[in-house]
Design a protein around this motif. Structure first.
Motif, PDB file in Angstrom:
ATOM      1  N   GLY A  78       0.819  -1.210   0.000  1.00  0.00           N
ATOM      2  CA  GLY A  78       0.000   0.000   0.000  1.00  0.00           C
ATOM      3  C   GLY A  78       0.849   1.255   0.000  1.00  0.00           C
ATOM      4  O   GLY A  78       0.516   2.235  -0.680  1.00  0.00           O
ATOM      5  N   THR A  79       1.947   1.242   0.745  1.00  0.00           N
ATOM      6  CA  THR A  79       2.816   2.421   0.784  1.00  0.00           C
ATOM      7  C   THR A  79       3.441   2.658  -0.596  1.00  0.00           C
ATOM      8  O   THR A  79       3.536   3.799  -1.059  1.00  0.00           O
ATOM      9  CB  THR A  79       3.917   2.234   1.852  1.00  0.00           C
ATOM     10  N   ILE A  80       3.847   1.571  -1.259  1.00  0.00           N
ATOM     11  CA  ILE A  80       4.425   1.716  -2.607  1.00  0.00           C
ATOM     12  C   ILE A  80       3.385   2.304  -3.562  1.00  0.00           C
ATOM     13  O   ILE A  80       3.633   3.306  -4.255  1.00  0.00           O
ATOM     14  CB  ILE A  80       4.896   0.345  -3.153  1.00  0.00           C
ATOM     15  N   TYR A  81       2.202   1.701  -3.591  1.00  0.00           N
ATOM     16  CA  TYR A  81       1.189   2.146  -4.550  1.00  0.00           C
ATOM     17  C   TYR A  81       0.582   3.495  -4.167  1.00  0.00           C
ATOM     18  O   TYR A  81       0.164   4.247  -5.043  1.00  0.00           O
ATOM     19  CB  TYR A  81       0.117   1.062  -4.741  1.00  0.00           C
ATOM     20  N   GLY A  82       0.547   3.779  -2.880  1.00  0.00           N
ATOM     21  CA  GLY A  82       0.110   5.112  -2.444  1.00  0.00           C
ATOM     22  C   GLY A  82       1.062   6.163  -2.996  1.00  0.00           C
ATOM     23  O   GLY A  82       0.642   7.216  -3.473  1.00  0.00           O
ATOM     24  N   GLY A  83       2.365   5.853  -2.954  1.00  0.00           N
ATOM     25  CA  GLY A  83       3.379   6.765  -3.499  1.00  0.00           C
ATOM     26  C   GLY A  83       3.234   6.914  -5.007  1.00  0.00           C
ATOM     27  O   GLY A  83       3.366   8.008  -5.550  1.00  0.00           O
ATOM     28  N   LEU A  84       2.953   5.809  -5.694  1.00  0.00           N
ATOM     29  CA  LEU A  84       2.812   5.862  -7.157  1.00  0.00           C
ATOM     30  C   LEU A  84       1.602   6.688  -7.574  1.00  0.00           C
ATOM     31  O   LEU A  84       1.645   7.434  -8.550  1.00  0.00           O
ATOM     32  CB  LEU A  84       2.660   4.438  -7.724  1.00  0.00           C
ATOM     33  N   ALA A  85       0.504   6.516  -6.811  1.00  0.00           N
ATOM     34  CA  ALA A  85      -0.732   7.223  -7.177  1.00  0.00           C
ATOM     35  C   ALA A  85      -0.753   8.649  -6.642  1.00  0.00           C
ATOM     36  O   ALA A  85      -1.496   9.487  -7.154  1.00  0.00           O
ATOM     37  CB  ALA A  85      -1.942   6.465  -6.651  1.00  0.00           C
ATOM     38  N   GLY A  86       0.059   8.933  -5.621  1.00  0.00           N
ATOM     39  CA  GLY A  86       0.051  10.243  -4.965  1.00  0.00           C
ATOM     40  C   GLY A  86       0.373  11.359  -5.948  1.00  0.00           C
ATOM     41  O   GLY A  86       1.154  11.176  -6.875  1.00  0.00           O
TER      42      GLY A  86
END
Lengths: 254, 221
Positions: free
Chosen positions: B146-154
């Protein structure tokens, strides 16, 4: 102002002839596969005429995996500073889009095969489920590529997403073995690399694999070219808008 | 790296405690999901007992989406993430810190949602070691991915809609393995859940390693 992008489109969008030849050979090979599969090869002892889908379903699935592998490779080359170029980003995007199309075809052909074999269009078989998840994963990747970020930032983030997504690809393949399921074992090679198909059936299947791979190369080349043209049009429009603003400011402040 | 991780985790947790998002939004969402599962399954005790493990992880998946989304929003608001990068915070430490904060939040939410599930679905707590180990490994998987994809989508124009599309498919193996481990354990067959616990461990490890390696690239502008 509007003539510039149109003239670019008219002069530059034609795909170069080597790729056209590749596409033509691929389509002819596919036609040959269909003919051999329907009229030359024999029905299977157990599956009867249903076995004829074997000449299309595994080659389509192979291309989906190949496309995602190329996407991951191109993404890695983009992330590596020595080879960083938007060429790799565009190749990753083009291959990813073709991969999504072929994953969709894999699911569709699998469902068509599954209906008479298992009696249902869809079953919660791990391989089917994982392939559907893979499809969604790469749809997400393609959506990420459409975000309104700076092209370089978008390319970096897309590359990371592609590398993480490809970790899922071997799980899809080996899930057949991990989770023992309804799905038949791999048709061409088992884990001991022993082929399970022989004679004219094997040659027809091989032709299917080669044809689908050539079609993949052609489709990726066409999509790559369209991405290049999209970037050029964006830059032409930007230049035109800047020129227009400059001209306006000159009129306002002579 | 680890010192930076602790600083970032403390910062994120302090922000979340002050904003009360966990208390007023994430926990109520988890409880609402449990309630609606009960209603949709017609309150059938047999069905609820059989599907309890899976429902728990679906509830946790939905709540984790909120937690991850919040975690990414903290860094994209006023370009705070860029500030941290310019201040010299180690990107790997930042990833680990944010993962640790989400892990802490989800563990807290998981205990409360699990308690509600036990009461509402009449589940018997058996095979506790497997439940705890698979639960913690599953939450590490959810938090790190989630942290990785949160960063990608952020900081994208469609971050609210793209995050679930990116996040749900990638964490599906975690949800699948955790569900199987919990179902086996709650069904009195905890000894058979070894393979699922190992899958959870491998996935948690992969997501953590990928995050440590690539978070710097995600933060680059």
């Amino acid at each position: 102002m509007t003539n510039q992008p149109n003239s670019l489109l008219l002069t530059k969008t034609n795909i170069s002839s080597p790729y056209k030849v590749v596409g033509l050979i691929g389509v002819c090979g596919l036609a040959g596969t269909v003919w051999l599969g329907l009229f030359v090869t024999p029905p299977d002892q157990f599956m009867g005429n249903l076995v004829r889908l074997v000449y299309l379903h595994p080659p389509v699935a192979w291309v989906a995996f190949l496309a995602f592998g190329i996407t991951a490779l191109a993404s890695s080359l983009y992330l590596w500073k020595r080879t960083r170029s938007l060429v790799w980003d565009r190749l990753a995007g083009a291959s990813g889009e073709v991969g999504v199309v072929f994953t969709g075809l894999t699911l569709a052909s699998g469902m068509i095969w599954g209906r008479p074999t298992w009696g249902v269009w869809w079953t919660w078989d791990p391989l089917l489920t994982s392939t559907a998840l893979l499809f969604l994963l790469y749809v997400g990747y393609l959506v990420l590529r459409t975000t309104s970020l700076d092209p370089n930032v978008r390319a970096k983030r897309s590359a990371v997403a592609a590398i993480i997504a490809v970790i899922d690809v071997p799980i899809v393949h080996f899930s057949v073995l991990w989770w023992r399921s309804l799905h038949q074992p791999p048709t061409v090679l088992d884990p001991t690399l022993t082929p399970h198909i022989h004679g004219e059936m094997a040659w027809t299947l091989l032709l299917g694999f080669v044809s689908m791979t050539l079609i993949y190369v052609w489709m990726t080349a066409v999509k790559y070219r369209s991405l290049v043209m999209g970037d050029r049009i964006e830059s032409v429009w930007l230049d035109a808008a800047l020129s227009e603003r400059r001209a306006e400011s000159l009129v306002g402040n002579p | 790296m680890f010192r930076d991780a602790l600083v970032i985790a403390t910062k994120d947790l302090k922000i979340e405690i002050r904003s009360k998002v966990v208390t007023y939004q994430i926990i109520p969402l988890g409880l609402a999901v449990v309630l609606f599962f009960g209603i949709s399954l017609n309150g059938s005790p047999d069905l609820l007992e059989k599907t309890g493990g899976g429902l728990y992880w679906i509830a946790l998946l939905f709540t984790s989406l909120l937690a991850v989304s919040r975690s990414a929003a903290i860094e994209s608001e006023d370009r705070a993430g860029e500030g941290l990068t310019l201040a010299g915070v180690d990107p790997a430490g930042m990833f680990l810190g944010k993962t640790l904060a989400v892990f802490a939040e989800l563990t807290f939410v998981g205990i409360l949602v699990g308690g509600a599930l036990l009461l509402a679905f009449h589940l018997r707590l058996v095979g506790m070691p497997v439940l705890i180990v698979s639960g913690l490994l599953g939450i590490v998987g959810l938090a790190s991915a989630g942290t990785i994809y949160g960063g990608l989508a952020g900081s994208t124009n469609i971050k609210d809609t793209i995050l679930p599309l990116l996040y749900f498919p990638v964490v599906s193996p975690v949800v699948l393995a955790a569900t199987r481990a919990w179902e086996l354990s709650l069904g009195g067959h905890a000894g058979q859940s070894g393979v699922w616990v190992r899958i959870l461990f491998v996935f948690a490890l992969i997501y953590c390693v990928v995050g440590i390696i690539f978070y710097e690239r995600i933060l680059e502008i």
